[in-house]
Design a protein around this motif. Sequence first.
Motif, PDB file in Angstrom:
ATOM      1  N   THR A 159       0.817  -1.211   0.000  1.00 20.05           N
ATOM      2  CA  THR A 159       0.000   0.000   0.000  1.00 20.05           C
ATOM      3  C   THR A 159       0.845   1.252   0.000  1.00 20.05           C
ATOM      4  N   LEU A 164      -2.549   0.982   6.699  1.00 20.40           N
ATOM      5  CA  LEU A 164      -3.533  -0.075   6.916  1.00 20.40           C
ATOM      6  C   LEU A 164      -3.157  -0.920   8.113  1.00 20.40           C
ATOM      7  N   GLN A 167      -3.948   0.846  11.019  1.00 21.98           N
ATOM      8  CA  GLN A 167      -5.398   0.833  11.190  1.00 21.98           C
ATOM      9  C   GLN A 167      -5.839  -0.472  11.875  1.00 21.98           C
ATOM     10  N   LEU A 171      -7.677  -0.718  15.324  1.00 21.79           N
ATOM     11  CA  LEU A 171      -8.973  -1.416  15.410  1.00 21.79           C
ATOM     12  C   LEU A 171      -8.891  -2.580  16.387  1.00 21.79           C
ATOM     13  N   THR A 590     -10.056  -5.340   6.240  1.00 22.43           N
ATOM     14  CA  THR A 590      -8.743  -4.754   5.980  1.00 22.43           C
ATOM     15  C   THR A 590      -7.722  -5.859   5.675  1.00 22.43           C
ATOM     16  N   VAL A 593      -8.298  -7.074   2.317  1.00 20.83           N
ATOM     17  CA  VAL A 593      -7.750  -6.139   1.335  1.00 20.83           C
ATOM     18  C   VAL A 593      -6.243  -6.342   1.236  1.00 20.83           C
TER      19      VAL A 593
END
Lengths: 721, 378
Positions: A159, A164, A167, A171, A590, A593
């Motif tokens: 990325t 991410l 993230q 999370l 995520t 992804v």
Amino acid sequence: MKIKQLRIEGFGKLVNQTYDLEDFTTFLGENEAGKSTILAFIKYMLFGFENATTSNQEFNPLNFKTYGGQILLTHTGKTIRIERLKILRSGRPSFVCEIDDGTQVITLDESSWRDFIRPITVKTFSEIYSVTQENLQISTVRDYNAERLDDEWRLSATTGSVALFDQIQTLSKARDEIFTTTRATKKPLNQVLAEIATVQVEIQEKTTEEQALLPLMTENDRLHDEIIARRAAQENLDAEINQIRHRLSFLAEYQEYAELEKLDLTNILSADEAENLRRKHALHEKYSQEISALNQKIAENAIALEKLATLKNQFLQEPKTLDLLKRLKADYPRAIAAEQRIDELKFTKIYLIVAIISLVFMGISFMFNLVLAFVFLIISVGLGIWQIKTSRQDREKLNENQAILSQFDDKLAYFKDWLPSESQDVVGKVADLTQLDEEAQTLHLTLSRYDQVADTAKLSGLQELDEAIFAELPDIDTAPKLLEQWAQQSRDLVRLTRLKEQLSGIIDLTKPFNGNAEQQLLNQKTSEKIQKADELNQLIDRHSKNTAEINQQKTDNTLATLGAKLARKKEELRDYLIDFATKTTEIALTEQVMADLSSETLPDILNRASDMLAQLTDNAWQEIYLDKEILWVKNVQNQSLRLIDLSTGTRDQLQLALRLAFIQSKNLDFPIFLDDNFLRFDQNRRRNFSNMLAEIAKERQVILLTSDQTLVPETKGTIKL
Amino acid sequence: MKFIHTADLHLDREFEGLVQETPFQPYHILEKIIDLAISEAVEVVLFAGDNFHQSQPSIKIQNYFVEQLMRLKSYDIQAVIIFGNHDYYRESVYWIDFPDNVTVFKSETVSTQKLALKTGETLAVSGFSYQHPHLSVNKIVDYPERDDTCDYHIGLFHGEFSGESFAPANLTDMLAKDYNYWALGHIHLANQVADNVIYPGTPQGRNKKETTNLVVLGEMAPTGNLIYFRDLAEVHFETLTIDLSACQTLVQALTFIKSNLNDTATFYSLNLENYEAISDNLQEAVDNDELLEELRNGHVIVKLKLIPLSSENGEISKIVVPDLALPTIDLEQVYSLLPHKQEIRSVFEDADFQQEVQENLTLFASQHFEFGGTLNEN
């Protein structure tokens, strides 16, 4: 897109500066010369000034009131001019964007410009296209571990940044705040579950308690009925007791009645008989009284008569005496007159006295008058003569009267023994006689009063009547008693009738009424009543207790309160679960992804990165590859190392290679900015780096900000700050 | 003849979606209905089932129900009751004796009861009660034809026009009976199915979806019915969308939000929008529940949600994931991470819950990713 010119009117320490940029431009400057300011100015010009937050310092010019400037760009043959100016402390900055495609100039507003420059945003600018020591550093967590590092590297490779990954970390951390395992009792989800369990237990207990009330209610219904029945029984008992009491209160009357009943009340007399008897008896009484009164009178008279039988009274009573007295009475006046005349005759010598008195006067008058003496002498002589003449006449009369008197005295001699006084004169004698006469008359009267004949006659009459009564009713003397008995009997009869009347409604008179038995019954009933009342009270107590318990439950809000609490807690649980599920699915997404990007774009990026790393390290490190989700790096000795085992400098170079490979593979027409990111490179590798930039600059504008003079290529495009 | 028709009181059902304590008791709606019956001097009050929420209502709530029905007695008002799928009738559960002004249908077989009204008119009521939580047969066919010996004939029915579990009915059958009125229950939102076929809905909504809160106040005459709906609810759920574009600070926003909350007897669900100026601070205040706590101090707030800013999308770089579409969520996987408790299971089975998680994920995805490169960012 390439940046052609920067015109800074005021930005941080840079005032009124114009810089022309080449495809490969190096800003060379010492610390604090303004390299970062240049980068910030470009970002500001392209994306606008961000709201002041802790991460963005403001680049207000120190001594200049105009803030901002212009930037000139070229893009696919077009020239773009952007101007952002703000007069300090006077509102929003101005924005001008003109795009000149050679034939016309188009003006864009801010949002159209952002659409134009998309997909580059301030974020991609800062995190990907600006290559700095900071954003290359994979240092969000101090304690590296291999898996983590692998993840970060891989993500960084796929990325362009570790955003991410960060993230996911954020999370996961937030998710773990909610729940990890059931053992982590402090976590809110576990706490809410525990609270729900507690409330449910409380509700269960309360419900059980309520269920237990149901038999109580049934019992209470039964108790209610029984109490009513028992109350009725109690009332009957009360009535019974009152009746007995009532009967007992007439016990005296009943006893009287019973006594009267025993008496023989057959009539001893009829009313007429009684009346006759009573009348006759009254007469008999009267007669008896009169007879005795008469007897007494007769006896008294006899005594009185005996007392009057004296000699004098016998004398006075003799008819001769009475006759004489009667006759003597006629002689009283003649005798009295005769004695008077005798007296008168004895005392007529008045003329002689006057003749002497006249001779005295003749003697006295002779001394001084002879004539007069003479007169007196004649008068005395004349009177003396008159005296001698009358005395002869009186002697005759006197004799006559003396005869009358002696005749009277003869007659009087009969009474001489009984005369009260021995009077010599006639008047006295008449008075005595009169008195004697009066006595005789009084005696006569007295004697007539004591006359017994009438009384005796009357007495015998009465005795005769009384005899008649006796003849008819021999026991007349017991009549009062009989009558008394008869009256009592009559009264008893009336009383009996009345009692019978009175009692008949209360006591059964056909049977004997036993006061004792009745009293006993009363006592028995009373004690029964007390006992029953006691039992009833116990029932009532129990009923009230139950009712209170039931009523308490009926108005008990506990269950409702608990219900509301449970609903709230369930809602809290739901909120936590939404949060937890959201975060978990976000993490999953995520990761998905990441996995997808890894499989799709990673090979290309890894190829490019491998080439770059080889170039930077003079082929010491030749290949970066993915094996079982783990990034490996192969060196010239064909050894594969995990990233954790690389030296710091090599790790920096690997990271740079990945970043540049990512940017190249994205193939977006946008410059690369490099801000002193090679500090841990050795001289050789710095040179390799510089060469690599020059290579890149053939396709893409490269803007290098550095303090390292050795890196500056021998070309134009170096701007000294 | 005047009447009130209500249904689905669910007396012992709590308000849902609240995490706050409130002074309101949802069962007070019954008092309001009885008050209305008395003040309007109606002849009869019809209860079309689900008077209680739980199949084993507490003694208190049963007692309360009877107490309230007793109040009607002194006004000569009658009540007719059927039991629905929630409070399905079992002798052992209902220990209460209904007063004699109340006609109760206890059997699952349709029967007809005739009521002599205080007006001198006669009313026939046909109905049945549930004796089980489900009833799969069409009961309408068992309802008798209109009784012409009575002045009015009412059908009392708890069930629905679709599905299989709750006495599935069809409107044609109902209308064919030629009754003066069909008093229905089961559906919680008011619905006038036909002129004289009405679901009044629950008179006191318990969650933000039950928004109608009505009872029917009707007047029946041989010529036709006059139907009015009355809202007697003490508490209303309301969803407010508040535009914060005029607020420059968090304090202003708080004041502005509060100024929109004008009723303490309303349970609010709040959606905040256009908060660009205070985006970061507001997001933080929402995330750490500070804003919610502040608002709940004085008001009942069910939910607070930030509607994503349209321009925010531009500020975030999205990761393009060309070969991926937004996947459907796998809640079973989430559930497998959690303790296997009934409370959690039932939340996970709730469609609203699933939808809410899906919405959250969709929002998250739209903020961070571009799937298939085709998703429009706007």
